[in-house]
Scaffold this motif. Structure first.
Motif, short mmCIF file in Angstrom:
data_model
loop_
_atom_site.label_atom_id
_atom_site.label_comp_id
_atom_site.label_asym_id
_atom_site.label_seq_id
_atom_site.Cartn_x
_atom_site.Cartn_y
_atom_site.Cartn_z
N LEU A 1 46.07 46.55 34.39
CA LEU A 1 45.41 45.31 33.99
C LEU A 1 43.90 45.51 33.84
N ALA A 2 43.30 46.26 34.76
CA ALA A 2 41.87 46.53 34.67
C ALA A 2 41.53 47.34 33.42
N ALA A 3 42.37 48.32 33.10
CA ALA A 3 42.13 49.16 31.92
C ALA A 3 42.33 48.37 30.62
N VAL A 4 43.38 47.54 30.59
CA VAL A 4 43.70 46.81 29.37
C VAL A 4 42.69 45.69 29.12
N GLN A 5 42.34 44.94 30.17
CA GLN A 5 41.40 43.83 30.01
C GLN A 5 39.96 44.28 30.10
N GLY A 6 39.72 45.48 30.62
CA GLY A 6 38.37 46.00 30.69
C GLY A 6 37.49 45.33 31.71
N GLN A 7 38.08 44.81 32.78
CA GLN A 7 37.27 44.17 33.82
C GLN A 7 37.98 44.19 35.17
N GLY A 8 37.18 44.12 36.21
CA GLY A 8 37.70 44.01 37.56
C GLY A 8 37.21 42.72 38.17
N LYS A 9 38.15 41.81 38.49
CA LYS A 9 37.80 40.49 39.01
C LYS A 9 38.69 40.15 40.19
N ALA A 10 38.10 39.46 41.16
CA ALA A 10 38.86 39.10 42.36
C ALA A 10 39.95 38.08 42.06
N ASP A 11 39.75 37.25 41.04
CA ASP A 11 40.75 36.22 40.75
C ASP A 11 41.74 36.64 39.66
N LEU A 12 41.74 37.91 39.27
CA LEU A 12 42.76 38.38 38.36
C LEU A 12 44.13 38.29 39.04
N ALA A 13 45.15 37.99 38.26
CA ALA A 13 46.53 37.89 38.76
C ALA A 13 46.70 36.78 39.78
N ASN A 14 45.82 35.79 39.74
CA ASN A 14 45.95 34.66 40.65
C ASN A 14 47.21 33.86 40.31
N GLY A 15 48.09 33.69 41.28
CA GLY A 15 49.33 32.98 41.06
C GLY A 15 50.45 33.82 40.50
#
Length: 321
Positions: free
Chosen positions: A232-246
């Motif tokens: 997900l980080a590679a595809v979206q190009g970002q690292g976020k704490a709320d990624l994959a929330n839910g």
């Protein structure tokens, strides 16, 4: 333990096929233009985002087959993206080393969850609920509610081993599904997982080390969730704490819809991937229907309830025979 082409797994494939046929018919263009749903780019898009759920659903299926539950995969995915982003953007590590650091998050998460369940003897629901909050909060602590922009350091339209980055997730998902399907059906370890989930007491008296099996199930689930986080980080190009929330509901729902029984002892990792594709098609097609986007979450909830009720009926009928 059953062949794949039987009962619930086969019915999951039929549901997926019916779903594709329905949306193909319903979204058929009236003006003779290109089909908005049934086209190559959209198929790749469905596989791309379904793979995030599908990879983690393989691990969730293994945990559920072993008679437990894991509520932490979404938080593990988010924290993995944060650690990968921090190492790559802030610490200036190579991308491969940053991804490896992200995978260590899953390893640590799996070990911690298994320690709480196997050693401390906490119920899996309570243990993984607490772990979910810890990992999600740790992600916000590291990022201070910001995000790491991996895309600023990644080349435009970059390829992995000659393939577009959008194909990375689907290929990883398919390979992992094949590997773990073989491990779960052809090797003693897989049979032990089914035995522990089916009847823990009988498994214990058969000489199976129940604690070790449960620990391995949680570790594998954590590692696979972190694989989803890296993808997900590679595809979206970002690292976020709320990624994959839910994502927890979607991941567990994918495993259950794919034929994994919440009672334990029955299920299929390939079925879990098919379940992820079912929800992936649903979430891709509904936004293309005016007003239908709002029904997304409601439909997922209804499907999960219906499948669990059906599963309980099947279990009751089997017990009555």
């Amino acid at each position: 333990m059953r062949p794949f082409w039987r009962a619930r797994e086969f019915s999951t494939l039929l549901i997926l096929a019916f779903e594709i046929l329905f949306f193909t018919w319903y979204l058929w263009p009236q003006d003779g233009g290109s089909h908005p749903f049934l086209n190559f780019d959209n198929v790749v898009l469905i596989f791309k985002y379904s793979s995030i759920y599908g990879i983690a659903a393989i691990g969730a299926a293994i945990v559920i087959i072993a008679g437990m539950i894991d509520l932490a995969p979404g938080a593990v995915i988010g924290l993995t993206s944060v650690v990968t982003g921090y190492c790559f953007v802030v610490a200036d590590w190579p991308l491969g080393a940053s991804m490896a650091a992200g995978l260590l998050v899953g390893l640590g998460a799996g070990l911690f969850s298994s320690w709480l369940v196997v050693t401390v003897k906490l119920p899996p629901f309570i243990a993984t609920l607490g772990v979910m909050g810890i990992w999600r909060g740790l992600g916000f602590v590291i990022t201070e509610a910001r995000f790491y922009d991996l895309s600023s350091k990644l080349p435009q339209n970059w390829h992995v081993m000659g393939l577009p980055i959008d194909w990375m997730g689907p290929i990883v998902m398919i390979v992992l599904a094949i590997v773990f399907h073989i491990l779960m059906t052809q090797y003693q370890w897989g049979r032990a997982v089914f035995a522990v989930g089916g009847n823990e007491t009988a498994a214990l008296f058969s000489g199976i080390r129940v604690g070790r099996v449960r620990t391995m199930a949680f570790v594998i689930a954590g590692l696979l969730a972190s694989v989803s986080g890296v993808v997900l980080a590679a595809v979206q190009g970002q690292g976020k704490a709320d990624l994959a929330n839910g994502y927890e509901l979607d991941i567990i729902a994918s495993a259950v819809v794919g034929g994994t029984s919440l009672a334990g002892g029955r299920g299929s990792v390939v079925g879990a991937v098919l379940g992820a594709l079912i929800f992936g098609v649903l979430r891709n097609a509904l936004p293309q229907i005016p007003g239908a986007t709002f029904y997304d979450r409601m439909i997922v909830g209804v499907v999960v309830i219906v499948i669990v009720v059906m599963d309980q009926v099947l279990v009751a009928r089997s017990a009555a025979r």
